[in-house]
Design a protein around this motif. Structure first.
Motif, PDB file in Angstrom:
ATOM      1  N   LYS A 212       0.841  -1.189   0.000  1.00 15.21           N
ATOM      2  CA  LYS A 212       0.000   0.000   0.000  1.00 15.21           C
ATOM      3  C   LYS A 212       0.885   1.250   0.000  1.00 15.21           C
ATOM      4  CE  LYS A 212      -4.154  -1.898   0.427  1.00 15.21           C
ATOM      5  NZ  LYS A 212      -5.227  -1.727  -0.604  1.00 15.21           N
ATOM      6  N   LYS A 213       0.423   2.279  -0.698  1.00 18.31           N
ATOM      7  CA  LYS A 213       1.231   3.496  -0.792  1.00 18.31           C
ATOM      8  C   LYS A 213       1.515   4.102   0.572  1.00 18.31           C
ATOM      9  CE  LYS A 213       0.005   4.864  -5.509  1.00 18.31           C
ATOM     10  NZ  LYS A 213      -0.701   5.852  -6.366  1.00 18.31           N
ATOM     11  N   ASP A 214       0.533   4.013   1.483  1.00 21.62           N
ATOM     12  CA  ASP A 214       0.738   4.601   2.805  1.00 21.62           C
ATOM     13  C   ASP A 214       1.524   3.687   3.744  1.00 21.62           C
ATOM     14  OD1 ASP A 214      -1.151   2.671   3.318  1.00 21.62           O
ATOM     15  OD2 ASP A 214      -2.709   4.040   4.018  1.00 21.62           O
ATOM     16  N   SER A 215       1.964   2.535   3.223  1.00 17.37           N
ATOM     17  CA  SER A 215       2.734   1.600   4.048  1.00 17.37           C
ATOM     18  C   SER A 215       4.148   1.381   3.530  1.00 17.37           C
ATOM     19  CB  SER A 215       2.005   0.250   4.115  1.00 17.37           C
ATOM     20  OG  SER A 215       0.726   0.376   4.704  1.00 17.37           O
ATOM     21  N   VAL A 216       4.536   2.122   2.486  1.00 20.15           N
ATOM     22  CA  VAL A 216       5.881   1.956   1.924  1.00 20.15           C
ATOM     23  C   VAL A 216       6.934   2.324   2.965  1.00 20.15           C
ATOM     24  CG1 VAL A 216       7.520   2.816   0.210  1.00 20.15           C
ATOM     25  CG2 VAL A 216       5.165   2.335  -0.452  1.00 20.15           C
ATOM     26  N   ILE A 217       7.926   1.477   3.093  1.00 19.03           N
ATOM     27  CA  ILE A 217       9.059   1.743   3.983  1.00 19.03           C
ATOM     28  C   ILE A 217      10.202   2.283   3.131  1.00 19.03           C
ATOM     29  CG2 ILE A 217      10.762   0.695   5.516  1.00 19.03           C
ATOM     30  CD1 ILE A 217       8.596  -1.336   6.283  1.00 19.03           C
ATOM     31  N   ASN A 218      10.583   3.538   3.376  1.00 10.82           N
ATOM     32  CA  ASN A 218      11.605   4.162   2.527  1.00 10.82           C
ATOM     33  C   ASN A 218      12.713   4.875   3.290  1.00 10.82           C
ATOM     34  OD1 ASN A 218      10.383   6.500   3.429  1.00 10.82           O
ATOM     35  ND2 ASN A 218       9.318   6.909   1.502  1.00 10.82           N
ATOM     36  N   GLY A 219      12.705   4.781   4.614  1.00 11.90           N
ATOM     37  CA  GLY A 219      13.785   5.375   5.399  1.00 11.90           C
ATOM     38  C   GLY A 219      13.656   6.867   5.638  1.00 11.90           C
ATOM     39  N   SER A 220      12.611   7.499   5.118  1.00 11.31           N
ATOM     40  CA  SER A 220      12.508   8.959   5.203  1.00 11.31           C
ATOM     41  C   SER A 220      12.359   9.476   6.627  1.00 11.31           C
ATOM     42  CB  SER A 220      11.332   9.455   4.356  1.00 11.31           C
ATOM     43  OG  SER A 220      10.106   8.906   4.812  1.00 11.31           O
ATOM     44  N   ASN A 221      11.859   8.637   7.545  1.00 10.75           N
ATOM     45  CA  ASN A 221      11.664   9.087   8.928  1.00 10.75           C
ATOM     46  C   ASN A 221      12.729   8.570   9.888  1.00 10.75           C
ATOM     47  OD1 ASN A 221      10.756   6.452   8.682  1.00 10.75           O
ATOM     48  ND2 ASN A 221       9.066   6.685  10.130  1.00 10.75           N
ATOM     49  N   ILE A 222      13.831   8.063   9.347  1.00  9.25           N
ATOM     50  CA  ILE A 222      14.946   7.619  10.177  1.00  9.25           C
ATOM     51  C   ILE A 222      15.625   8.835  10.806  1.00  9.25           C
ATOM     52  CG2 ILE A 222      17.236   6.540  10.138  1.00  9.25           C
ATOM     53  CD1 ILE A 222      16.209   4.679   7.957  1.00  9.25           C
ATOM     54  N   VAL A 223      15.967   8.714  12.085  1.00  9.05           N
ATOM     55  CA  VAL A 223      16.650   9.801  12.794  1.00  9.05           C
ATOM     56  C   VAL A 223      17.826   9.227  13.579  1.00  9.05           C
ATOM     57  CG1 VAL A 223      14.564  11.213  12.991  1.00  9.05           C
ATOM     58  CG2 VAL A 223      15.132   9.576  14.812  1.00  9.05           C
ATOM     59  N   ALA A 224      18.752  10.121  13.968  1.00  7.53           N
ATOM     60  CA  ALA A 224      19.869   9.698  14.805  1.00  7.53           C
ATOM     61  C   ALA A 224      19.322   9.104  16.108  1.00  7.53           C
ATOM     62  CB  ALA A 224      20.776  10.887  15.098  1.00  7.53           C
ATOM     63  N   GLY A 225      19.912   7.998  16.523  1.00  5.48           N
ATOM     64  CA  GLY A 225      19.450   7.314  17.719  1.00  5.48           C
ATOM     65  C   GLY A 225      18.623   6.078  17.423  1.00  5.48           C
ATOM     66  N   ASP A 226      18.156   5.948  16.175  1.00  2.00           N
ATOM     67  CA  ASP A 226      17.463   4.725  15.798  1.00  2.00           C
ATOM     68  C   ASP A 226      18.428   3.547  15.850  1.00  2.00           C
ATOM     69  OD1 ASP A 226      14.941   5.805  15.479  1.00  2.00           O
ATOM     70  OD2 ASP A 226      15.202   6.211  13.337  1.00  2.00           O
ATOM     71  N   ILE A 227      17.883   2.361  15.986  1.00  2.00           N
ATOM     72  CA  ILE A 227      18.689   1.158  16.243  1.00  2.00           C
ATOM     73  C   ILE A 227      18.745   0.263  15.006  1.00  2.00           C
ATOM     74  CG2 ILE A 227      18.934  -0.875  17.726  1.00  2.00           C
ATOM     75  CD1 ILE A 227      19.301   1.823  19.147  1.00  2.00           C
ATOM     76  N   LEU A 228      19.893  -0.378  14.797  1.00  2.00           N
ATOM     77  CA  LEU A 228      20.067  -1.345  13.716  1.00  2.00           C
ATOM     78  C   LEU A 228      19.923  -2.754  14.279  1.00  2.00           C
ATOM     79  CD1 LEU A 228      23.175   0.114  11.829  1.00  2.00           C
ATOM     80  CD2 LEU A 228      20.766   0.717  11.587  1.00  2.00           C
ATOM     81  N   ILE A 229      18.949  -3.483  13.749  1.00  2.00           N
ATOM     82  CA  ILE A 229      18.735  -4.876  14.141  1.00  2.00           C
ATOM     83  C   ILE A 229      19.202  -5.764  12.985  1.00  2.00           C
ATOM     84  CG2 ILE A 229      17.041  -6.635  14.741  1.00  2.00           C
ATOM     85  CD1 ILE A 229      17.375  -4.594  16.914  1.00  2.00           C
ATOM     86  N   GLY A 230      20.079  -6.707  13.268  1.00  2.00           N
ATOM     87  CA  GLY A 230      20.609  -7.594  12.241  1.00  2.00           C
ATOM     88  C   GLY A 230      19.970  -8.966  12.270  1.00  2.00           C
ATOM     89  N   LEU A 231      19.611  -9.468  11.093  1.00  2.00           N
ATOM     90  CA  LEU A 231      19.096 -10.819  10.946  1.00  2.00           C
ATOM     91  C   LEU A 231      20.222 -11.692  10.383  1.00  2.00           C
ATOM     92  CD1 LEU A 231      15.576 -10.110   9.363  1.00  2.00           C
ATOM     93  CD2 LEU A 231      16.324  -9.915  11.744  1.00  2.00           C
ATOM     94  N   PRO A 232      20.499 -12.826  10.996  1.00  2.00           N
ATOM     95  CA  PRO A 232      21.664 -13.626  10.599  1.00  2.00           C
ATOM     96  C   PRO A 232      21.546 -14.232   9.213  1.00  2.00           C
ATOM     97  CG  PRO A 232      20.357 -14.815  12.207  1.00  2.00           C
ATOM     98  CD  PRO A 232      19.772 -13.440  12.137  1.00  2.00           C
ATOM     99  N   SER A 233      22.687 -14.373   8.563  1.00  2.00           N
ATOM    100  CA  SER A 233      22.758 -15.031   7.257  1.00  2.00           C
ATOM    101  C   SER A 233      23.115 -16.496   7.460  1.00  2.00           C
ATOM    102  CB  SER A 233      23.818 -14.361   6.373  1.00  2.00           C
ATOM    103  OG  SER A 233      25.126 -14.630   6.869  1.00  2.00           O
ATOM    104  N   SER A 234      23.038 -17.256   6.384  1.00  4.20           N
ATOM    105  CA  SER A 234      23.431 -18.670   6.423  1.00  4.20           C
ATOM    106  C   SER A 234      24.888 -18.851   6.013  1.00  4.20           C
ATOM    107  CB  SER A 234      22.541 -19.480   5.478  1.00  4.20           C
ATOM    108  OG  SER A 234      22.658 -18.989   4.148  1.00  4.20           O
ATOM    109  N   GLY A 235      25.529 -17.745   5.660  1.00  2.00           N
ATOM    110  CA  GLY A 235      26.901 -17.803   5.174  1.00  2.00           C
ATOM    111  C   GLY A 235      27.125 -16.738   4.129  1.00  2.00           C
ATOM    112  N   VAL A 236      27.812 -17.082   3.064  1.00  2.07           N
ATOM    113  CA  VAL A 236      28.188 -16.099   2.043  1.00  2.07           C
ATOM    114  C   VAL A 236      26.977 -15.637   1.237  1.00  2.07           C
ATOM    115  CG1 VAL A 236      29.729 -15.670   0.078  1.00  2.07           C
ATOM    116  CG2 VAL A 236      30.467 -17.188   1.916  1.00  2.07           C
TER     117      VAL A 236
END
Length: 389
Positions: A212-236
């Protein structure tokens, strides 16, 4: 695997593309096209990169000198220059996926291949998982916009069709689509004698999703202090294999040897299929607080994480905040690869990064399942680029 449905769909998209006029002054819903770009939706000024395989490999091996991706035949900077030139011809391109307006939604499309990982498939005879890699590379890109994958199209090209091998490859594609909760809608099998060596093939694919257009995630509201969450990979996963193959040749080991520091063979470690993050990511998005996402492929942390940031923001990555898989430790040691080169080439054990509010980060980490691995790997800061501490 040519299907009439695919042919009709191709004509529909061709007609839609012809009628769409990106950047038209008369349109308030201009299409946003993707050309395997490494730029953020919204056009923030970040580092550009493309993943591409080189047919020419020129290696400079000197005693005591670490191997690099460029010396293995892939020049990320040259790819960035090509992207800049393409952008002059098609100014609307950008993002991990291309967005096409459709009513109150966007269709989100992405296309990719698996690079020279197919060469290890030829050597190992492992053909039934490379199709999972193919699907993953596209669906993981389009889900960064919050899009749910709808369908996938594949292209299988070879010099001489080995039906048994092709069946194994397509089985992997079907498995990947099931993991993504999307449909394998069609594809193309191309037999081209003289273009490929005996026993070789190449793959590419395209995924289309919707948000939905009103649900697009585009990073425009990212601010300093936001947190990075990492999802693990299976390797390369499915990038960096030109350098991987060079390291393997340089190491004196074979694919059948046990991975140093691991309990599996080198072949098993390198051919582990790319994780498909679609269901996990969409579940996290549905709970709120996710502001941006980066699929960690070619360009590694260095190029991919800044793609989702507004101008003036960067990231700090916490050292030792997740367990780096043994395969990366071996690659770095055997190839004497610098830390900066590793971080710009490989995912280092984190295949997807979510940028979330501090409140969402606490909720996500507190509510994770007993077997679910999620890591707080860093935070957004004022500045630019990615630093490590």
């Amino acid at each position: 695997m040519s299907l009439s449905t695919c042919a009709e769909l191709s004509r529909c998209f061709a007609a839609a593309a012809a009628s769409a006029k990106p950047n038209s002054a008369k349109s308030n819903g201009a299409s946003i096209f993707s050309h395997s770009l490494r730029t953020p939706i919204g056009g923030y000024g970040a580092v550009l990169s493309v993943s591409r395989s080189s047919k020419t490999t020129r290696i400079v091996a000197e005693a005591g000198r670490g191997l690099t991706y460029r010396e293995a035949g892939v020049d990320i900077d040259a790819g960035s220059e090509l992207v800049r030139r393409i952008a002059k011809m098609a100014p609307g391109i950008g993002g991990f996926g291309g967005l096409f307006p459709l009513g109150d939604s966007y269709l989100v499309a992405g296309t990719d291949g698996v690079g020279t990982k197919v060469m290890l498939a030829f050597e190992t005879g492992i053909h039934d998982t490379i199709g999972i890699d193919l699907v993953a590379m596209s669906v993981n890109d389009i889900v960064t916009s919050g899009a749910k994958p709808l369908f996938f199209l594949d292209y299988f090209a070879t010099g001489h069709l080995d039906v048994d091998v092709a069946e194994k490859v397509i089985k992997g594609i079907v498995d990947g689509c099931k993991q993504s909760d999307c449909v394998l809608l069609g594809g193309e099998t191309a037999e081209m004698p003289g273009l490929y060596k005996e026993g070789e093939y190449d793959l590419s694919g395209c995924a289309v999703g919707i948000v939905k257009k009103d649900s697009v995630i585009n990073g425009s509201n990212i601010v300093a202090g936001d947190i990075l969450i990492g999802l693990p990979s299976s390797g390369v996963h499915s990038n960096g294999f030109s350098l991987v193959r060079r390291v393997l040749a340089h190491s004196g080991l074979s694919l059948k040897d046990q991975l140093p520091g691991g309990d599996i063979t080198i072949a098993e470690a390198l051919m582990a299929p790319t994780v498909i993050y679609v269901k996990q990511v969409l579940e996290l998005v549905s709970k709120g607080g996710v502001k941006g996402m980066a699929h960690i492929t070619g360009g590694g942390f260095t190029d991919n994480i800044p793609r989702v940031f507004p101008e003036g923001l960067g990231a700090v990555i916490y050292d030792n905040s997740w367990e780096v898989p043994a395969v990366f430790k071996w690659l770095q040691q055997a190839g004497k690869i610098e830390d900066s080169e590793m971080r710009r080439t490989f995912n280092m054990g984190i295949g997807m990064v979510l940028v979330v509010s501090p409140e969402a980060a606490n909720r996500i980490l507190e509510n994770r399942g007993e077997t679910e691995k999620l890591y707080r790997i860093g935070e957004v800061i004022s500045g630019k680029g990615v630093t490590y501490s």
